[in-house]
Design a protein around this motif. Structure first.
Motif, PDB file in Angstrom:
ATOM      1  N   GLN A  57     -14.013   0.218 -12.454  1.00 47.46           N
ATOM      2  CA  GLN A  57     -13.221   1.437 -12.592  1.00 47.46           C
ATOM      3  C   GLN A  57     -13.494   2.108 -13.928  1.00 47.46           C
ATOM      4  OE1 GLN A  57      -8.898   0.513 -13.548  1.00 47.46           O
ATOM      5  NE2 GLN A  57      -9.563  -1.510 -12.841  1.00 47.46           N
ATOM      6  N   LEU A  58     -13.238   3.396 -13.961  1.00 44.40           N
ATOM      7  CA  LEU A  58     -13.424   4.180 -15.172  1.00 44.40           C
ATOM      8  C   LEU A  58     -12.283   3.907 -16.143  1.00 44.40           C
ATOM      9  CD1 LEU A  58     -15.059   6.576 -16.523  1.00 44.40           C
ATOM     10  CD2 LEU A  58     -13.330   8.083 -15.493  1.00 44.40           C
ATOM     11  N   VAL A  59     -12.614   3.775 -17.412  1.00 43.13           N
ATOM     12  CA  VAL A  59     -11.583   3.677 -18.454  1.00 43.13           C
ATOM     13  C   VAL A  59     -11.156   5.098 -18.806  1.00 43.13           C
ATOM     14  CG1 VAL A  59     -11.062   2.954 -20.811  1.00 43.13           C
ATOM     15  CG2 VAL A  59     -12.512   1.519 -19.354  1.00 43.13           C
ATOM     16  N   THR A  60      -9.893   5.393 -18.616  1.00 47.32           N
ATOM     17  CA  THR A  60      -9.406   6.761 -18.821  1.00 47.32           C
ATOM     18  C   THR A  60      -8.583   6.930 -20.088  1.00 47.32           C
ATOM     19  OG1 THR A  60      -7.474   6.288 -17.435  1.00 47.32           O
ATOM     20  CG2 THR A  60      -9.408   7.244 -16.349  1.00 47.32           C
ATOM     21  N   GLU A  61      -8.203   5.811 -20.711  1.00 45.62           N
ATOM     22  CA  GLU A  61      -7.437   5.925 -21.945  1.00 45.62           C
ATOM     23  C   GLU A  61      -7.563   4.659 -22.777  1.00 45.62           C
ATOM     24  OE1 GLU A  61      -3.373   6.556 -20.934  1.00 45.62           O
ATOM     25  OE2 GLU A  61      -3.131   4.640 -19.909  1.00 45.62           O
ATOM     26  N   LEU A  62      -7.390   4.835 -24.058  1.00 41.78           N
ATOM     27  CA  LEU A  62      -7.363   3.731 -25.014  1.00 41.78           C
ATOM     28  C   LEU A  62      -6.089   3.858 -25.845  1.00 41.78           C
ATOM     29  CD1 LEU A  62     -11.080   3.760 -26.259  1.00 41.78           C
ATOM     30  CD2 LEU A  62     -10.044   2.107 -24.705  1.00 41.78           C
ATOM     31  N   PRO A  63      -5.501   2.762 -26.298  1.00 43.21           N
ATOM     32  CA  PRO A  63      -5.952   1.380 -26.122  1.00 43.21           C
ATOM     33  C   PRO A  63      -5.697   0.869 -24.701  1.00 43.21           C
ATOM     34  CG  PRO A  63      -3.841   1.412 -27.229  1.00 43.21           C
ATOM     35  CD  PRO A  63      -4.272   2.848 -27.119  1.00 43.21           C
ATOM     36  N   ILE A  64      -6.377  -0.220 -24.369  1.00 42.96           N
ATOM     37  CA  ILE A  64      -6.177  -0.886 -23.082  1.00 42.96           C
ATOM     38  C   ILE A  64      -4.926  -1.751 -23.198  1.00 42.96           C
ATOM     39  CG2 ILE A  64      -7.167  -2.503 -21.425  1.00 42.96           C
ATOM     40  CD1 ILE A  64      -9.945  -1.665 -22.562  1.00 42.96           C
ATOM     41  N   VAL A  65      -3.987  -1.565 -22.272  1.00 43.80           N
ATOM     42  CA  VAL A  65      -2.694  -2.248 -22.374  1.00 43.80           C
ATOM     43  C   VAL A  65      -2.323  -2.872 -21.032  1.00 43.80           C
ATOM     44  CG1 VAL A  65      -0.239  -1.983 -22.898  1.00 43.80           C
ATOM     45  CG2 VAL A  65      -1.921  -0.636 -24.156  1.00 43.80           C
ATOM     46  N   SER A  66      -1.792  -4.082 -21.085  1.00 40.47           N
ATOM     47  CA  SER A  66      -1.314  -4.768 -19.885  1.00 40.47           C
ATOM     48  C   SER A  66       0.046  -4.214 -19.465  1.00 40.47           C
ATOM     49  CB  SER A  66      -1.190  -6.269 -20.161  1.00 40.47           C
ATOM     50  OG  SER A  66      -0.507  -6.921 -19.109  1.00 40.47           O
ATOM     51  N   GLU A  96     -13.089   7.461 -28.533  1.00 44.27           N
ATOM     52  CA  GLU A  96     -12.443   8.576 -27.827  1.00 44.27           C
ATOM     53  C   GLU A  96     -13.473   9.460 -27.127  1.00 44.27           C
ATOM     54  OE1 GLU A  96     -11.806   7.674 -30.884  1.00 44.27           O
ATOM     55  OE2 GLU A  96      -9.642   7.302 -31.054  1.00 44.27           O
ATOM     56  N   GLU A  97     -14.609   9.684 -27.790  1.00 44.93           N
ATOM     57  CA  GLU A  97     -15.670  10.485 -27.176  1.00 44.93           C
ATOM     58  C   GLU A  97     -16.266   9.766 -25.974  1.00 44.93           C
ATOM     59  OE1 GLU A  97     -17.333  12.924 -31.103  1.00 44.93           O
ATOM     60  OE2 GLU A  97     -18.156  10.945 -30.592  1.00 44.93           O
ATOM     61  N   ALA A  98     -16.383   8.444 -26.070  1.00 41.46           N
ATOM     62  CA  ALA A  98     -16.915   7.664 -24.948  1.00 41.46           C
ATOM     63  C   ALA A  98     -16.002   7.778 -23.730  1.00 41.46           C
ATOM     64  CB  ALA A  98     -17.076   6.204 -25.358  1.00 41.46           C
ATOM     65  N   VAL A  99     -14.698   7.763 -23.969  1.00 37.65           N
ATOM     66  CA  VAL A  99     -13.746   7.928 -22.865  1.00 37.65           C
ATOM     67  C   VAL A  99     -13.848   9.341 -22.294  1.00 37.65           C
ATOM     68  CG1 VAL A  99     -11.300   8.033 -22.256  1.00 37.65           C
ATOM     69  CG2 VAL A  99     -12.139   6.175 -23.700  1.00 37.65           C
ATOM     70  N   ALA A 100     -13.878  10.332 -23.162  1.00 38.38           N
ATOM     71  CA  ALA A 100     -13.927  11.727 -22.715  1.00 38.38           C
ATOM     72  C   ALA A 100     -15.200  12.025 -21.931  1.00 38.38           C
ATOM     73  CB  ALA A 100     -13.815  12.658 -23.917  1.00 38.38           C
ATOM     74  N   GLN A 101     -16.308  11.387 -22.304  1.00 39.44           N
ATOM     75  CA  GLN A 101     -17.586  11.622 -21.636  1.00 39.44           C
ATOM     76  C   GLN A 101     -17.813  10.673 -20.456  1.00 39.44           C
ATOM     77  OE1 GLN A 101     -20.940  11.877 -24.381  1.00 39.44           O
ATOM     78  NE2 GLN A 101     -19.619  12.730 -25.983  1.00 39.44           N
ATOM     79  N   LYS A 102     -16.790   9.917 -20.095  1.00 36.71           N
ATOM     80  CA  LYS A 102     -16.848   8.977 -18.965  1.00 36.71           C
ATOM     81  C   LYS A 102     -17.986   7.978 -19.134  1.00 36.71           C
ATOM     82  CE  LYS A 102     -14.708  12.145 -15.661  1.00 36.71           C
ATOM     83  NZ  LYS A 102     -14.779  12.780 -14.322  1.00 36.71           N
ATOM     84  N   LYS A 103     -17.983   7.345 -20.296  1.00 38.72           N
ATOM     85  CA  LYS A 103     -19.019   6.369 -20.618  1.00 38.72           C
ATOM     86  C   LYS A 103     -18.526   4.924 -20.520  1.00 38.72           C
ATOM     87  CE  LYS A 103     -22.601   8.939 -22.062  1.00 38.72           C
ATOM     88  NZ  LYS A 103     -23.987   8.771 -21.540  1.00 38.72           N
ATOM     89  N   LEU A 104     -17.214   4.720 -20.438  1.00 32.91           N
ATOM     90  CA  LEU A 104     -16.664   3.370 -20.450  1.00 32.91           C
ATOM     91  C   LEU A 104     -16.105   2.996 -19.075  1.00 32.91           C
ATOM     92  CD1 LEU A 104     -14.769   3.304 -23.873  1.00 32.91           C
ATOM     93  CD2 LEU A 104     -17.042   2.387 -23.352  1.00 32.91           C
ATOM     94  N   PHE A 105     -16.480   1.810 -18.609  1.00 34.75           N
ATOM     95  CA  PHE A 105     -16.025   1.305 -17.319  1.00 34.75           C
ATOM     96  C   PHE A 105     -15.545  -0.134 -17.495  1.00 34.75           C
ATOM     97  CE2 PHE A 105     -18.918   4.730 -16.581  1.00 34.75           C
ATOM     98  CZ  PHE A 105     -18.404   5.411 -15.489  1.00 34.75           C
TER      99      PHE A 105
END
Length: 333
Positions: A57-66, A96-105
């Motif tokens: 799945q795509l990471v859409t926000e940081l930080p990653i939280v349970s 933040e740029e990696a998230v905005a550019q849909k680079k993190l999964f």
């Protein structure tokens, strides 16, 4: 008969029985590169074109939280921080740029598995963690893993334990760190394979279809156009599921004997149904959108977040063909 006999075997005899009954061909990539399974590139590729391409799945926000209760399971925040992400991608952009550019999964088996960790660890020769695996989409369109977080929840006697492993763990001179990264990948593959069988396969393919099979047979005439449309797809489903309950997913069955969660395998499958399954999200296009792997354009067509995603590319061709055929059939009546 072979399978029935197989279920009754134990230990080394069971393993030998598995080898005798299930004779799989060696994957072609193994013929080209016998160490492919060992490489990070193949580890990442398998999330898109392997046994279970339905979880990434795509990471859409940081930080990653349970979303789990911190009082029961420990701190909810992930140790995969923005600083760690930026270090692993050589600071070519901010997190933040990696998230905005849909680079993190991400492969996220943290919240689903964490409640079962201590229970599974009480079983003989078993261990388990909750896991998160982060990937970065390179400019050439390929994924590469940049971090794996393994977590053991807190207990009455111990605090929460968690650690992040990275591909560079062994580059600072530690051979141990390099092998820790490989072992972390093995844990993730165990989680991913188990999820494929217990959720992607059994739950979503077999189990959740049963109510519709039953309803169609109870409520529709065999001459009803919709019944005739569905019948070929429903045929043998109940029989196959009954056989599975008799020797695969039953107590002391093949699943409990071979899958890492052991006797908790089907309970985890049920938990996934409770937390993840929604009828209106099960269609392939909707599932891809839910996971952030696609967006619907103004023309109604899907635009994939990763172009080289064989499961989605091939699957959508099949989906569109079936949808067109079924729509034409229904429209005829």
């Amino acid at each position: 008969k072979e399978l029935v006999h197989l279920v009754k075997l134990e230990g080394a005899e069971f393993v030998e029985g598995l080898r005798r009954v299930f004779k799989f061909e060696t994957p072609e990539i193994h013929d080209m590169d016998k160490l492919a399974w060992f490489r990070d590139e193949e580890f990442a590729r398998q999330t898109l074109a392997g046994m279970n391409p339905l979880s990434i799945q795509l990471v859409t926000e940081l930080p990653i939280v349970s979303k789990l209760d911190e009082l029961k399971y420990g701190p909810a925040d992930s140790l995969i921080t923005k600083e760690l992400i930026e270090k692993q991608i050589n600071r070519i952009m901010t997190a933040e740029e990696a998230v905005a550019q849909k680079k993190l999964f991400m492969l996220d088996y943290h919240d689903l598995l964490l409640p079962y960790v201590h229970r599974v660890r009480k079983l003989d020769n078993k261990t388990m963690y909750g896991s998160r695996t982060l990937f970065f989409l390179a400019d050439d369109g390929t994924l590469r893993p940049i971090a794996i977080e393994l977590t053991r929840p807190k207990s009455p006697h111990k605090q929460q334990w968690r650690k992040v492993f990275t591909p560079g763990s062994g580059y600072s001179g530690s051979v141990t760190g390099s092998w820790e990264w490989q072992l972390a990948k093995i844990h993730v593959l165990s989680h991913d394979t188990g999820y494929h069988q217990l959720v992607s396969h059994w739950l979503r393919t077999h189990c959740c279809v049963e109510p519709y099979v039953i309803a169609a047979n109870r409520q529709l005439s065999q001459m009803h156009p919709i019944y005739r449309l569905l019948h070929p797809h429903f045929r043998f489903t109940m029989e196959i599921n009954a056989q599975a309950r008799g020797m695969l997913i039953c107590a002391d069955g093949i699943i409990e004997k071979t899958f890492s969660p052991g006797e908790f395998s089907m309970e985890i499958s049920s938990a996934a149904y409770d937390k993840q399954w929604r009828f209106d999200m099960e269609a392939l296009p909707e599932d891809l959108i839910r996971r952030g792997m696609a967006v619907r354009g103004e023309d109604g067509k899907l635009e994939l977040a990763i172009e080289d995603y064989p499961y989605a590319n091939d699957g959508l061709l099949v989906w569109d063909a079936i949808k067109q055929w079924a729509s034409d059939y229904v429209a005829h009546y």
